[in-house]
Design a protein around this motif. Sequence first.
Motif, PDB file in Angstrom:
ATOM      1  N   TRP A  19       4.414  -0.303   1.959  1.00 26.38           N
ATOM      2  CA  TRP A  19       3.019  -0.621   1.665  1.00 26.38           C
ATOM      3  C   TRP A  19       2.431   0.338   0.649  1.00 26.38           C
ATOM      4  N   GLN A  20       2.784   1.616   0.737  1.00 31.01           N
ATOM      5  CA  GLN A  20       2.271   2.579  -0.244  1.00 31.01           C
ATOM      6  C   GLN A  20       2.792   2.250  -1.643  1.00 31.01           C
ATOM      7  N   ALA A  21       4.043   1.832  -1.731  1.00 29.68           N
ATOM      8  CA  ALA A  21       4.588   1.427  -3.031  1.00 29.68           C
ATOM      9  C   ALA A  21       3.838   0.196  -3.558  1.00 29.68           C
ATOM     10  N   TYR A  22       3.524  -0.730  -2.685  1.00 24.63           N
ATOM     11  CA  TYR A  22       2.767  -1.929  -3.052  1.00 24.63           C
ATOM     12  C   TYR A  22       1.373  -1.525  -3.555  1.00 24.63           C
ATOM     13  N   TRP A  25       1.578  -0.001  -6.993  1.00 24.30           N
ATOM     14  CA  TRP A  25       1.809  -1.030  -7.999  1.00 24.30           C
ATOM     15  C   TRP A  25       0.507  -1.784  -8.308  1.00 24.30           C
ATOM     16  N   LEU A  26      -0.309  -2.057  -7.292  1.00 24.38           N
ATOM     17  CA  LEU A  26      -1.552  -2.790  -7.478  1.00 24.38           C
ATOM     18  C   LEU A  26      -2.648  -1.971  -8.146  1.00 24.38           C
ATOM     19  N   GLU A  27      -2.678  -0.681  -7.894  1.00 24.92           N
ATOM     20  CA  GLU A  27      -3.788   0.183  -8.340  1.00 24.92           C
ATOM     21  C   GLU A  27      -4.227  -0.064  -9.783  1.00 24.92           C
ATOM     22  N   ALA A  37      -5.180  -9.658  -4.107  1.00 25.36           N
ATOM     23  CA  ALA A  37      -3.790  -9.613  -3.651  1.00 25.36           C
ATOM     24  C   ALA A  37      -3.751  -9.857  -2.148  1.00 25.36           C
ATOM     25  N   ILE A  38      -2.587 -10.225  -1.679  1.00 27.12           N
ATOM     26  CA  ILE A  38      -2.388 -10.449  -0.253  1.00 27.12           C
ATOM     27  C   ILE A  38      -2.315  -9.107   0.450  1.00 27.12           C
ATOM     28  N   MET A  39      -3.063  -9.003   1.533  1.00 25.24           N
ATOM     29  CA  MET A  39      -3.067  -7.778   2.330  1.00 25.24           C
ATOM     30  C   MET A  39      -1.859  -7.798   3.265  1.00 25.24           C
ATOM     31  N   PRO A  40      -1.044  -6.748   3.242  1.00 21.37           N
ATOM     32  CA  PRO A  40       0.157  -6.767   4.089  1.00 21.37           C
ATOM     33  C   PRO A  40      -0.182  -6.744   5.573  1.00 21.37           C
TER      34      PRO A  40
END
Length: 186
Positions: A19-22, A25-27, A37-40
Amino acid sequence: MAALRAGKEWDEAERGEWWQAYYRWLEPIIYHPGRWAIMPDSPAAPSQLNDGLLNDWPFGPSHGAPVWHMDGSVDRLGRLCERYPRVCIGWIGDPKKEPVGCSAYRRKMDEVAVLMGNTWHPLHMLRGTAVAFDYPFISADSTSLAQNGHRYDSPMEAVWGGQWAGRQAYADRLEKPAPRHVRRAA
């Protein structure tokens, strides 16, 4: 999903790393106007756990969409709609035995229709291009193009300068509006 199929819960540390990598990437891209974006979440987890995980979303409600898994209560969908400007719907049936659009899916969507009434909240159907025009979704997606698009590539298209022509034709076919068959709840 592999952990769930094996009967195990995800490792919290591994999940946090993903999730932190996601989020990293989104930031740089999430704050552009209109982007979300879709929330994990944790598929097959109790709704209380997934509701708690929504608090970890770092970008605010206007840039995220939680997932309501269709094996959950329709009341939870209603609560998510009150809190977020858009909500994703995820079908939980076995794709080979009960694909999106099967009779069990449609029965659950009949419950959603009762909840929504005449004014539907903005809903995005995950893996839902097959039913995208059957209900008033704001959008739908499919993993089919990502998984199968390469099958439509042709070496000859690359020679003629149309490297992506086969893949584009497949994408166009996936996105072609189907006849609208809206089911109304009784």
